[in-house]
Design an enzyme around this catalytic site. Sequence first.
Site, PDB file in Angstrom:
ATOM      1  CD  GLU A  36       4.580  -8.121   5.524  1.00 51.70           C
ATOM      2  OE1 GLU A  36       5.058  -7.078   5.988  1.00 51.70           O
ATOM      3  OE2 GLU A  36       4.536  -8.371   4.315  1.00 51.70           O
ATOM      4  NE  ARG A 262       0.323  -9.125  -5.977  1.00 48.51           N
ATOM      5  CZ  ARG A 262       0.692  -9.138  -4.687  1.00 48.51           C
ATOM      6  NH1 ARG A 262       1.698  -9.867  -4.279  1.00 48.51           N
ATOM      7  NH2 ARG A 262       0.057  -8.393  -3.811  1.00 48.51           N
ATOM      8  CE  LYS A 272      -0.743  -6.344   3.404  1.00 49.45           C
ATOM      9  NZ  LYS A 272      -0.265  -7.363   4.328  1.00 49.45           N
TER      10      LYS A 272
HETATM   11  P1  ATP Z   1       0.047  -6.465  -0.201  1.00 53.66           P
HETATM   12  O1  ATP Z   1       0.979  -6.458  -1.377  1.00 53.66           O
HETATM   13  O2  ATP Z   1      -1.377  -6.404  -0.568  1.00 53.66           O
HETATM   14  O3  ATP Z   1       0.400  -5.487   0.841  1.00 53.66           O
HETATM   15  P2  ATP Z   1       1.384  -8.708   0.986  1.00 53.66           P
HETATM   16  O4  ATP Z   1       1.785  -9.770   0.020  1.00 53.66           O
HETATM   17  O5  ATP Z   1       2.421  -7.836   1.528  1.00 53.66           O
HETATM   18  O6  ATP Z   1       0.162  -7.925   0.380  1.00 53.66           O
HETATM   19  P3  ATP Z   1       1.011 -10.450   3.217  1.00 53.66           P
HETATM   20  O7  ATP Z   1       0.312 -10.151   4.467  1.00 53.66           O
HETATM   21  O8  ATP Z   1       2.475 -10.620   3.228  1.00 53.66           O
HETATM   22  O9  ATP Z   1       0.598  -9.327   2.191  1.00 53.66           O
HETATM   23  O10 ATP Z   1       0.333 -11.684   2.493  1.00 53.66           O
HETATM   24  C1  ATP Z   1       0.025 -12.902   3.092  1.00 53.66           C
HETATM   25  C2  ATP Z   1      -0.100 -13.931   2.013  1.00 53.66           C
HETATM   26  O11 ATP Z   1      -1.077 -13.562   1.062  1.00 53.66           O
HETATM   27  C3  ATP Z   1       1.201 -14.120   1.257  1.00 53.66           C
HETATM   28  O12 ATP Z   1       1.482 -15.487   1.178  1.00 53.66           O
HETATM   29  C4  ATP Z   1       0.936 -13.511  -0.081  1.00 53.66           C
HETATM   30  O13 ATP Z   1       1.649 -14.155  -1.085  1.00 53.66           O
HETATM   31  C5  ATP Z   1      -0.567 -13.675  -0.254  1.00 53.66           C
HETATM   32  N1  ATP Z   1      -1.112 -12.604  -1.096  1.00 53.66           N
HETATM   33  C6  ATP Z   1      -1.051 -11.280  -0.902  1.00 53.66           C
HETATM   34  N2  ATP Z   1      -1.605 -10.605  -1.924  1.00 53.66           N
HETATM   35  C7  ATP Z   1      -2.041 -11.534  -2.799  1.00 53.66           C
HETATM   36  C8  ATP Z   1      -2.704 -11.484  -4.073  1.00 53.66           C
HETATM   37  N3  ATP Z   1      -3.029 -10.331  -4.635  1.00 53.66           N
HETATM   38  N4  ATP Z   1      -2.989 -12.655  -4.678  1.00 53.66           N
HETATM   39  C9  ATP Z   1      -2.677 -13.831  -4.103  1.00 53.66           C
HETATM   40  N5  ATP Z   1      -2.056 -13.950  -2.927  1.00 53.66           N
HETATM   41  C10 ATP Z   1      -1.733 -12.828  -2.276  1.00 53.66           C
HETATM   42 MG    MG Z   2       4.146  -8.937   2.313  1.00 53.53          MG
END
Ligand code: ATP
Ligand code: MG
Length: 568
Positions: A36, A262, A272
């Site tokens: 995102e 994760r 984030k």
């Molecule tokens: P955050 O919780 O840090 O805001 P998010 O999951 O909302 O992160 P996205 O931009 O949606 O962030 O993530 C893009 C990809 O990265 C998704 O497929 C997500 O599963 C993966 N991802 C995000 N954080 C992690 C993590 N800590 N470990 C492994 N994969 C991750």
């Molecule tokens: Mg997300």
Amino acid sequence: MKDKTSEYSNNFIYNIIKEDLKKNKFLSLRTRFPPEPNGYLHIGHAKSICLNFELANLYNGYCNLRFDDTNPRKENIKYINSIKNDIKWLGYKWNKKIFYSSEYFSKLYHYAQELIKKKLAYVDQLTKDQIREYRGTLINSGKNSPYRNRDIEENLELFKKMKQGYFNEGEMCLRAKIDMSSPYIIMRDPVLYRIMYIKHHQTKNQWCIYPMYDFAHCISDSIEGITHSFCTLEFQDNKCLYNWILKNTSVSHYPKQYEFSRLNLKHSILSKRKIKILIEKNIIDSWDDPRIQTISGLRRKGYTPSSIRNFCKKIGVTKQNNLIEFSMLEYCIRSELDTKSIRTMAVLDPIKLYLYNIDDNYKEIFTVPNHPKKPELGTHKVIFTNTIYIEREDFKEKYEKNYKRLKIGAEIRLRYAYIIKAEKIEKDIYGNITQIICSCDLTTLGKKPTNRKNPAVIHWISIQNSYASEFRLYEKLFNIDNPEQEKNFLSFVNPKSIIVKHGFIEKQMNEKIQKEIHDIKSQNKNLFFQFERVGYFCIDLVDSKKNKLIFNRTVSLRDTWNKKNKNN
Ligand code: ATP
Ligand code: MG
């Protein structure tokens, strides 16, 4: 050819793919990384990037970069640019062009209409709070919305009006009609579309309804022909919705979702949303602050793409949630920097030392190796004169048992140079030491002293050959193991997460860096040093100025953190 597959033995997804391939379940692997654009990438994203890109590479498939841009309220083009930059820097190439979920808005609208026509979606008028209330809990099943049984025509008409801007935000939404008593709360008539009057960075003002993540994600995966859709464990329950949408729309391709745990890293915040709070509260300066584990923060701190990729391989991919030691990340960069960084001397917290038995105009030049084990890394020159800087902590005025460095009456060896002996000190009117006066034994260059103990070695810089620089030393940002779990995570911020020192590097080192700084900046690279006895450093490419270099400590020479905490 080296069998790369052995590197993936700790990756359960790799094993699934191998089995699928044996059974001819698919011809080539197609994955995607779907960020995102609402923040910068962090080390957790790197885990997902490595998984998606590496597996696609391994099987001659491809990995799409797709911006999951369904919530323009939180998105920004600057995040898109930083994400692209970080993925490239990590060393990965996405397939062909960049994809955006917003490219599929027309198709998604069409699939939503399809659901309405199958009586599998309806326009709801409950407020956000009412929807939440009607949804029920894990113990109590939900109850149907009074608007659930509108007929197809009315739903189609209202949905069209939603799109045409007849309603206010929150007044109407489109919901899937599934089962308000499903054990999976996600299946209790999830919202598929909401109204939002906001300009989108890609589609501008074309739309005022935006699909929800769950609706857009599976259909985008399907449109792009994704075979394996990897996501983190929190999306396990969403899988039934993912499959329900694909089953009930006329899509022609069915990707499969797989979940993995994760990455959680000790002493770190990766969310984030929480990183944004740290910036807003001025606890850190920006997304690339070296104290946080964003890709840009790690890059600025001196981490290399290969150290991050190596870390991601080491931690593996499993279904167990765990908290990874920070020292594991540090190990990956330390072992790499040990082999490639240039050794040189810098004094971070200087105190003046005068060698009284050497002439004022005496100057000697030593040629010293850039790396103790790698002659191919060359040599550099070190200038020796009678006034030098040493590290303040390398001298003790008062007697301390077991103190092996310089003290009155004791000897020490200056790295690459002579053995000196501290004779006396001079102080200012406040009692601060202004200089240490020493004698120098000019017979001891490269030789053990005769009839005396071989003393410890300290680093130094000739004052005449010194160039003022700033050094930033970083400690953990949080002094508890798992700040991510704490509601009031801000109260666990380490007040000493950055220590700034004003010291010196050698003049010729400054000249060398000044010559290269423009190129390394434009190539998104850095220069790596081991300041002897102090740690591994790189140049802070954001704050360094032409007349003042700033160095970031990437990592200490040894894992002092674990030791310190075990002793406490
Ligand atoms: P955050 O919780 O840090 O805001 P998010 O999951 O909302 O992160 P996205 O931009 O949606 O962030 O993530 C893009 C990809 O990265 C998704 O497929 C997500 O599963 C993966 N991802 C995000 N954080 C992690 C993590 N800590 N470990 C492994 N994969 C991750
Ligand atoms: Mg997300």
